[in-house]
Design a protein around this motif. Structure first.
Motif, PDB file in Angstrom:
ATOM      1  N   UNK A 183       2.549  -6.473  -3.264  1.00 47.79           N
ATOM      2  CA  UNK A 183       3.031  -6.342  -4.643  1.00 47.79           C
ATOM      3  C   UNK A 183       3.823  -5.057  -4.881  1.00 47.79           C
ATOM      4  N   UNK A 184       3.436  -3.949  -4.247  1.00 51.31           N
ATOM      5  CA  UNK A 184       4.113  -2.683  -4.522  1.00 51.31           C
ATOM      6  C   UNK A 184       5.569  -2.703  -4.072  1.00 51.31           C
ATOM      7  N   UNK A 185       5.875  -3.469  -3.037  1.00 51.88           N
ATOM      8  CA  UNK A 185       7.226  -3.454  -2.467  1.00 51.88           C
ATOM      9  C   UNK A 185       8.205  -4.352  -3.217  1.00 51.88           C
ATOM     10  N   UNK A 186       7.719  -5.321  -3.962  1.00 47.84           N
ATOM     11  CA  UNK A 186       8.615  -6.270  -4.621  1.00 47.84           C
ATOM     12  C   UNK A 186       9.658  -5.617  -5.537  1.00 47.84           C
ATOM     13  N   UNK A 187       9.296  -4.656  -6.376  1.00 50.40           N
ATOM     14  CA  UNK A 187      10.323  -4.054  -7.233  1.00 50.40           C
ATOM     15  C   UNK A 187      11.361  -3.227  -6.462  1.00 50.40           C
ATOM     16  N   UNK A 188      11.042  -2.855  -5.231  1.00 49.81           N
ATOM     17  CA  UNK A 188      11.928  -1.970  -4.469  1.00 49.81           C
ATOM     18  C   UNK A 188      12.698  -2.692  -3.370  1.00 49.81           C
ATOM     19  N   UNK A 189      12.705  -4.025  -3.381  1.00 54.76           N
ATOM     20  CA  UNK A 189      13.401  -4.773  -2.335  1.00 54.76           C
ATOM     21  C   UNK A 189      14.866  -4.362  -2.223  1.00 54.76           C
ATOM     22  N   UNK A 190      15.526  -4.170  -3.364  1.00 48.35           N
ATOM     23  CA  UNK A 190      16.949  -3.825  -3.328  1.00 48.35           C
ATOM     24  C   UNK A 190      17.186  -2.457  -2.700  1.00 48.35           C
ATOM     25  N   UNK A 191      16.216  -1.567  -2.795  1.00 51.34           N
ATOM     26  CA  UNK A 191      16.370  -0.231  -2.217  1.00 51.34           C
ATOM     27  C   UNK A 191      16.231  -0.286  -0.702  1.00 51.34           C
ATOM     28  N   UNK A 192      15.254  -1.038  -0.215  1.00 52.86           N
ATOM     29  CA  UNK A 192      14.971  -1.071   1.218  1.00 52.86           C
ATOM     30  C   UNK A 192      15.894  -2.000   2.004  1.00 52.86           C
ATOM     31  N   UNK A 193      16.580  -2.900   1.338  1.00 50.98           N
ATOM     32  CA  UNK A 193      17.419  -3.879   2.032  1.00 50.98           C
ATOM     33  C   UNK A 193      18.577  -3.182   2.750  1.00 50.98           C
ATOM     34  N   UNK A 194      18.619  -3.316   4.065  1.00 52.82           N
ATOM     35  CA  UNK A 194      19.720  -2.792   4.860  1.00 52.82           C
ATOM     36  C   UNK A 194      19.650  -1.310   5.174  1.00 52.82           C
ATOM     37  N   UNK A 195      18.577  -0.635   4.808  1.00 58.39           N
ATOM     38  CA  UNK A 195      18.484   0.810   5.029  1.00 58.39           C
ATOM     39  C   UNK A 195      18.382   1.142   6.513  1.00 58.39           C
ATOM     40  N   UNK A 234     -16.658  -5.951  -4.348  1.00 64.19           N
ATOM     41  CA  UNK A 234     -16.662  -7.397  -4.067  1.00 64.19           C
ATOM     42  C   UNK A 234     -16.964  -7.658  -2.594  1.00 64.19           C
ATOM     43  N   UNK A 235     -17.180  -8.923  -2.224  1.00 65.45           N
ATOM     44  CA  UNK A 235     -17.365  -9.244  -0.804  1.00 65.45           C
ATOM     45  C   UNK A 235     -16.160  -8.781   0.015  1.00 65.45           C
ATOM     46  N   UNK A 236     -16.400  -8.533   1.300  1.00 70.21           N
ATOM     47  CA  UNK A 236     -15.376  -7.954   2.167  1.00 70.21           C
ATOM     48  C   UNK A 236     -14.078  -8.762   2.181  1.00 70.21           C
ATOM     49  N   UNK A 237     -14.197 -10.084   2.276  1.00 68.04           N
ATOM     50  CA  UNK A 237     -13.003 -10.926   2.357  1.00 68.04           C
ATOM     51  C   UNK A 237     -12.195 -10.840   1.062  1.00 68.04           C
ATOM     52  N   UNK A 238     -12.858 -10.836  -0.065  1.00 69.76           N
ATOM     53  CA  UNK A 238     -12.162 -10.718  -1.347  1.00 69.76           C
ATOM     54  C   UNK A 238     -11.512  -9.343  -1.482  1.00 69.76           C
ATOM     55  N   UNK A 239     -12.219  -8.307  -1.067  1.00 67.86           N
ATOM     56  CA  UNK A 239     -11.668  -6.962  -1.126  1.00 67.86           C
ATOM     57  C   UNK A 239     -10.438  -6.840  -0.230  1.00 67.86           C
ATOM     58  N   UNK A 240     -10.503  -7.425   0.952  1.00 64.74           N
ATOM     59  CA  UNK A 240      -9.361  -7.430   1.864  1.00 64.74           C
ATOM     60  C   UNK A 240      -8.182  -8.171   1.245  1.00 64.74           C
ATOM     61  N   UNK A 241      -8.452  -9.312   0.617  1.00 63.20           N
ATOM     62  CA  UNK A 241      -7.391 -10.082  -0.040  1.00 63.20           C
ATOM     63  C   UNK A 241      -6.752  -9.280  -1.180  1.00 63.20           C
ATOM     64  N   UNK A 242      -7.551  -8.543  -1.924  1.00 65.77           N
ATOM     65  CA  UNK A 242      -7.024  -7.717  -3.020  1.00 65.77           C
ATOM     66  C   UNK A 242      -6.092  -6.645  -2.460  1.00 65.77           C
ATOM     67  N   UNK A 284      -4.514  -6.603   0.442  1.00 66.50           N
ATOM     68  CA  UNK A 284      -3.310  -7.215   1.021  1.00 66.50           C
ATOM     69  C   UNK A 284      -2.344  -7.623  -0.092  1.00 66.50           C
ATOM     70  N   UNK A 285      -2.881  -8.221  -1.148  1.00 66.37           N
ATOM     71  CA  UNK A 285      -2.035  -8.603  -2.290  1.00 66.37           C
ATOM     72  C   UNK A 285      -1.363  -7.403  -2.935  1.00 66.37           C
ATOM     73  N   UNK A 286      -2.126  -6.337  -3.138  1.00 64.25           N
ATOM     74  CA  UNK A 286      -1.551  -5.120  -3.719  1.00 64.25           C
ATOM     75  C   UNK A 286      -0.547  -4.475  -2.767  1.00 64.25           C
ATOM     76  N   UNK A 287      -0.793  -4.606  -1.460  1.00 66.11           N
ATOM     77  CA  UNK A 287       0.131  -4.058  -0.474  1.00 66.11           C
ATOM     78  C   UNK A 287       1.479  -4.747  -0.497  1.00 66.11           C
TER      79      UNK A 287
END
Length: 79
Positions: A52-64, A37-45, A47-50
């Motif tokens: 997205x990966x952390x959301x399920x692990x918020x409870x693990x990283x909180x306060x570490x 895809x165009x560079x800006x769209x690829x960058x947005x993808x 960043x979004x995936x970057x």
């Protein structure tokens, strides 16, 4: 059941050392399946995936990064 502070630290380390690189490889592989895809769209993808990966692990990283709340400090030992 809540994880102890030490268990959360170990799990966070495992996620960062093993899980994050595996997720990066998977994200790049999925994006490469499609026509580039165009560079800006690829960058947005990426960043979004970057984020997205952390959301399920918020409870693990909180306060570490903070001191162990269960550890008795030197000031409390003297009393």
């Amino acid at each position: 059941m809540a994880l102890s502070y030490k268990a959360r630290r170990r799990l966070a380390l495992l996620i960062l050392i093993v899980g994050l690189p595996a997720y990066i490889v998977a994200a790049i592989s999925v994006v490469n399946l499609f026509e580039r895809p165009p560079f800006v769209l690829e960058l947005a993808i990426y960043v979004g995936l970057g984020v997205l990966w952390a959301l399920p692990f918020k409870f693990v990283f909180r306060g570490v990064g903070k001191p162990d709340p269960d550890e008795v400090s030197d000031e409390n030992k003297a009393e």
